[in-house]
Design an enzyme around this catalytic site. Structure first.
Site, mmCIF file in Angstrom:
data_model
loop_
_atom_site.group_PDB
_atom_site.id
_atom_site.type_symbol
_atom_site.label_atom_id
_atom_site.label_comp_id
_atom_site.label_asym_id
_atom_site.label_seq_id
_atom_site.Cartn_x
_atom_site.Cartn_y
_atom_site.Cartn_z
ATOM 1 N N ASP A 83 41.476 31.936 43.843
ATOM 2 C CA ASP A 83 42.757 32.399 43.642
ATOM 3 C C ASP A 83 42.804 33.920 43.238
ATOM 4 O O ASP A 83 43.556 34.636 44.117
ATOM 5 C CB ASP A 83 43.533 31.553 42.880
ATOM 6 C CG ASP A 83 43.824 30.022 43.166
ATOM 7 O OD1 ASP A 83 43.599 29.788 44.428
ATOM 8 O OD2 ASP A 83 44.515 29.497 42.546
ATOM 9 N N ASN B 249 34.783 29.260 46.085
ATOM 10 C CA ASN B 249 35.319 28.097 45.337
ATOM 11 C C ASN B 249 34.335 27.043 44.791
ATOM 12 O O ASN B 249 34.559 26.570 43.605
ATOM 13 C CB ASN B 249 36.181 27.172 46.095
ATOM 14 C CG ASN B 249 37.512 28.245 46.385
ATOM 15 O OD1 ASN B 249 37.866 28.869 45.522
ATOM 16 N ND2 ASN B 249 38.097 27.960 47.773
ATOM 17 N N ASP C 258 39.507 37.888 57.215
ATOM 18 C CA ASP C 258 39.042 36.428 56.729
ATOM 19 C C ASP C 258 37.846 37.024 55.643
ATOM 20 O O ASP C 258 36.994 37.803 55.689
ATOM 21 C CB ASP C 258 38.523 35.773 57.770
ATOM 22 C CG ASP C 258 38.247 34.234 57.278
ATOM 23 O OD1 ASP C 258 39.263 33.623 57.272
ATOM 24 O OD2 ASP C 258 37.072 34.048 56.750
ATOM 25 N N GLU D 105 42.038 31.569 53.328
ATOM 26 C CA GLU D 105 41.521 33.032 53.181
ATOM 27 C C GLU D 105 41.610 33.892 54.225
ATOM 28 O O GLU D 105 41.241 34.962 54.321
ATOM 29 C CB GLU D 105 40.035 32.804 52.651
ATOM 30 C CG GLU D 105 39.225 32.418 53.796
ATOM 31 C CD GLU D 105 38.955 30.809 53.983
ATOM 32 O OE1 GLU D 105 38.256 30.362 54.589
ATOM 33 O OE2 GLU D 105 40.059 30.069 53.583
#
Length: 404
Positions: free
Chosen positions: A277, A268, A260, A303
């Site tokens: 991304d 973000n 993770d 993620e």
């Protein structure tokens, strides 16, 4: 109607069916360039049969005789090009083009030779054999040959040899006193019957190969995550379950790694979703590059990523996770678009007897949670032994690390 004319009518019908079938595949799957070429080739096969029916009506046979030869030659060459495109091999344009041009010139030169001449018949049939032999070479160049591909190889080889046998058959049986009389000869009946058998076998196997590969391509696309290029959750669970079953049956060890990305929401929020991304794509590349070819790797969602490693024990799984962790945090900032290195946490769990994929994922996820609790950017393992004493000791150890 003569026997040869009846078989020709059947060939006309068969060629039309295959031309339509390949055309439908090409229309449905725009990327199936090979199917388009095969539709064109079988369409020429229809025209070839039409010319055969027109030939007996001609006083001067030469133009139609040349047309019959040329159309059939182009049909065979079109099949070879279609095969090359389907196998994603560069078509042998120079070799094929040279063979076609030389064959057309030779055919013009032999138009007025006696039909009973063995040399004339050999020069007429040899070009077809050469083009089929080029097709054999294209099939051999395909590195991922399976049962259908090997069957097609056999058909092409037999077809090439059968063209070389035809001159002998024409001399022994007789192919008619004149080209216009060919359709009523015994040779024509035998020749067209053999052609019909090969036409059906060739077309059917090529159609099965194309449908097989188109379906496999569609399945692969439906199981692939477009952002990371790895398997999506559905593909990971499907392939992972198969790999787990095979490992359990074989008695080989296996491990599951769940990873993770750390502080991904902050990435973000701070850099934007485009940067997020890029981080996901960069991490996916690292996971894929560090894994063995038989590993099953996927993006489980958001993620979170998973890797199932058949043949690996717990130590090997931890080594893989540590390798990915170090390689990812060592990426240059240009690879992620961030000002500081991105990190990830990992949980590793070994395959236990009677495990299902969900069980293995759950234990790896628990180990991942432990890695998150221990400060992230680390690897934690779900130990095979799970006694209450062992669990208590690990909990106490974690509390000691957090308080220090």
């Amino acid at each position: 109607m003569s026997a040869a004319a009846f078989v020709l009518a059947i060939n006309l019908f068969i060629a039309g069916i295959f031309a339509t079938a390949f055309g439908v595949v090409a229309a449905y799957q725009r990327s199936a360039l090979g199917a388009r070429w095969l539709a064109y080739a079988y369409g020429l096969g229809v025209l070839n049969v039409v010319f055969e029916f027109i030939l007996p009506l001609q006083q001067d046979h030469r133009l139609v005789s040349f047309g019959i030869f040329a159309v059939f030659l182009f049909a065979l060459a079109g099949c070879v090009v279609g095969l090359a495109h389907h196998y994603r091999i560069r078509p042998p344009w120079l070799l094929l083009g040279s063979a076609v041009v030389a064959s057309l010139l030779v055919n013009i030169a032999i138009l007025d030779m006696p039909r009973a001449s063995f040399l004339r018949n050999m020069l007429y049939q040899a070009p077809y054999a050469v083009v089929q032999a080029i097709g054999v070479g294209v099939i051999l160049a395909n590195k991922r040959k399976r049962a259908l591909d090997l069957a097609l190889f056999a058909i092409y080889l037999v077809s090439s040899l059968h063209f070389l046998a035809k001159p002998v058959m024409a001399v022994v049986i007789g192919s008619g006193a004149a080209p216009q009389a060919y359709i009523n000869s015994t040779y024509a009946a035998v020749s067209q019957t053999l052609g019909a058998i090969l036409l059906i076998a060739n077309g059917l196997i090529m159609l099965l190969i194309i449908v097989r590969d188109v379906m496999a391509d569609m399945t692969a696309r439906s199981e692939t995550d477009t952002l990371s290029g790895l398997l999506n959750r559905r593909g990971f669970e499907d392939r992972g379950d198969r790999a787990l079953t095979l490992a359990a049956r074989s008695g080989v060890p296996a491990v599951m790694i769940v990873a993770d990305l750390d502080h991904f929401k902050q990435i973000n929020d701070s850099y934007g979703h485009a940067a997020g991304d890029e981080v996901i794509a960069a991490f996916a590349r690292v996971m894929d590059e560090c894994a063995a070819p038989h590993a099953v790797i996927g993006r489980l969602g958001g993620e979170e990523f998973g890797a199932f490693l058949p043949g690996a024990n717990l130590t090997t799984g931890k080594l893989y996770a540590e390798t990915v962790r170090h390689a990812f945090r060592s990426l240059p900032t240009g690879a992620t678009g961030l000002k500081t290195p991105a990190t990830a946490s990992f949980g590793v769990a070994p395959l236990m007897p009677f495990d299902h994929l969900a069980d293995l994922l759950r234990r790896a996820d628990a180990a991942l949670y432990e890695a998150k609790s221990d400060g992230r950017d680390c690897v934690r393992m779900a130990m095979p032994a799970s006694s209450s004493t062992g669990q208590a000791a690990r909990r106490q150890d974690r509390q000691d690390r957090l308080s220090s």
